[in-house]
Enzyme design. Structure first.
Site, PDB file in Angstrom:
ATOM      1  N   ASP A  31      -3.709   4.591   7.129  1.00  0.00           N
ATOM      2  CA  ASP A  31      -2.718   4.475   7.417  1.00  0.00           C
ATOM      3  C   ASP A  31      -2.321   3.680   7.071  1.00  0.00           C
ATOM      4  O   ASP A  31      -2.659   2.441   8.025  1.00  0.00           O
ATOM      5  CB  ASP A  31      -2.631   4.809   9.243  1.00  0.00           C
ATOM      6  CG  ASP A  31      -1.517   4.987   9.938  1.00  0.00           C
ATOM      7  OD1 ASP A  31      -0.235   5.137   9.147  1.00  0.00           O
ATOM      8  OD2 ASP A  31      -1.905   5.147  10.608  1.00  0.00           O
TER       9      ASP A  31
ATOM     10  N   ASN B 162       3.561   1.364  -3.898  1.00  0.00           N
ATOM     11  CA  ASN B 162       4.910   2.911  -4.179  1.00  0.00           C
ATOM     12  C   ASN B 162       5.396   3.309  -2.594  1.00  0.00           C
ATOM     13  O   ASN B 162       6.186   4.303  -2.984  1.00  0.00           O
ATOM     14  CB  ASN B 162       4.202   3.524  -4.796  1.00  0.00           C
ATOM     15  CG  ASN B 162       4.468   4.784  -4.946  1.00  0.00           C
ATOM     16  OD1 ASN B 162       6.071   5.556  -5.139  1.00  0.00           O
ATOM     17  ND2 ASN B 162       3.883   6.150  -4.734  1.00  0.00           N
TER      18      ASN B 162
ATOM     19  N   LYS C 167      14.145  -2.616   1.111  1.00  0.00           N
ATOM     20  CA  LYS C 167      13.844  -2.592   0.152  1.00  0.00           C
ATOM     21  C   LYS C 167      14.560  -3.768  -0.571  1.00  0.00           C
ATOM     22  O   LYS C 167      13.718  -4.372  -1.505  1.00  0.00           O
ATOM     23  CB  LYS C 167      14.982  -1.096  -0.590  1.00  0.00           C
ATOM     24  CG  LYS C 167      13.924   0.092  -0.676  1.00  0.00           C
ATOM     25  CD  LYS C 167      12.850  -0.466  -0.862  1.00  0.00           C
ATOM     26  CE  LYS C 167      11.958   1.108  -0.424  1.00  0.00           C
ATOM     27  NZ  LYS C 167      10.504   0.972  -1.268  1.00  0.00           N
TER      28      LYS C 167
ATOM     29  N   TYR D  50      16.849   1.045   5.137  1.00  0.00           N
ATOM     30  CA  TYR D  50      16.518   1.548   4.795  1.00  0.00           C
ATOM     31  C   TYR D  50      16.247   0.668   3.055  1.00  0.00           C
ATOM     32  O   TYR D  50      15.563   0.069   2.455  1.00  0.00           O
ATOM     33  CB  TYR D  50      17.024   3.542   4.348  1.00  0.00           C
ATOM     34  CG  TYR D  50      16.726   3.111   2.530  1.00  0.00           C
ATOM     35  CD1 TYR D  50      14.824   3.440   2.597  1.00  0.00           C
ATOM     36  CD2 TYR D  50      16.745   2.870   1.309  1.00  0.00           C
ATOM     37  CE1 TYR D  50      14.679   3.608   1.297  1.00  0.00           C
ATOM     38  CE2 TYR D  50      16.717   3.248  -0.027  1.00  0.00           C
ATOM     39  CZ  TYR D  50      14.965   3.921   0.074  1.00  0.00           C
ATOM     40  OH  TYR D  50      14.894   3.801  -0.950  1.00  0.00           O
TER      41      TYR D  50
END
Length: 246
Positions: free
Chosen positions: A59, A86, A157, A153
């Protein structure tokens, strides 16, 4: 432990059981790496069982679990030559109505998990032969504000790419190369979070008229981890078919 001549590189891939993860694992195995896949999906990892692959159920929202996983990797393989961060997802709530727990989960999976994996992996890269590699899977969403990506989001990133540049500078003299790959629309199970209308509009903006395939992104990961990628570090590689060139 140093990696001796003729021994395969030890590559760790997070989110290994997902669409992009499976493609990256397949590419690195084909390139002769021994691959350790980290994922919360035990069944998915079991499906991937093959020579050269070790799946560890982890996890990635649990920092203690990350530490335990890398302790296991150290025990089983002696060190790490490459890390591919990833694992990630995109939650689609709209600002300003983004729930607090959704924001926290978005940042935790897309950024914090990668941060903690980098901390653990870099310690296991010490003394290994050659240029060691970290590849972070970012997104065009950190830069292209014409598309649908929500702000939490984008922020996750963008933070990942900032980490890429910091670690690249910090560990350059140690011969650890760190790069981000920032794809645009890529056909993975994440397509399922989009409505048909949003998906069709996004794909229509791609110059080639199609979404990219996970294997195409995986090939860039393989390139960066290969000796050809030794001299690349601190870069955010934009993969979007030239969509944003104006």
């Amino acid at each position: 432990m140093r990696k001796g001549r003729g021994m395969s590189k030890i590559a760790v891939v997070t989110g290994a059981a997902g669409g992009m993860g499976r493609a990256i694992v397949a590419r690195l195995l084909a390139d002769g790496c021994t691959v350790v896949g980290l994922d919360v999906a035990a069944d998915g990892l079991a499906d991937m069982a093959q020579a050269g692959f070790q799946g560890l159920e982890v996890d990635l929202l649990n920092t203690a679990a990350i530490k335990d996983a890398f302790d296991r990797i150290a025990q089983d393989h002696g060190g790490v030559d490459a890390l591919v961060n990833n694992a990630g997802t995109c939650f689609m709530s709209e600002f300003p109505d983004i729930p607090e727990d959704e924001f926290d989960r978005q940042m935790a999976l897309n950024f914090s998990a990668a941060f903690h994996c980098c901390q653990a992996a870099i310690k296991l890269m010490a003394g290994r032969d050659g240029v060691r590699k970290i590849v972070n899977i970012s997104s065009n969403g950190a830069y292209n504000f014409d598309v649908f990506d929500p702000p939490h989001y984008r922020a996750s990133k963008a933070a990942l790419d900032n980490l890429t540049k910091d670690l690249a500078r910090r560990f350059a003299a140690d011969r650890i190369a760190v790069n981000s790959i920032a794809p645009a629309m890529t056909e993975t199970p994440l397509f399922g979070v989009l409505s048909d209308e949003v998906l069709a509009k996004a794909v229509a903006q791609m110059p080639h008229g199609r979404a990219m395939q996970p294997q195409e992104i995986a090939d860039w990961v393989g390139f960066l981890i290969s000796p050809a990628g030794d001299i690349s570090s601190g870069n955010v590689i934009i993969l979007n078919q030239g969509r944003d060139v104006r």
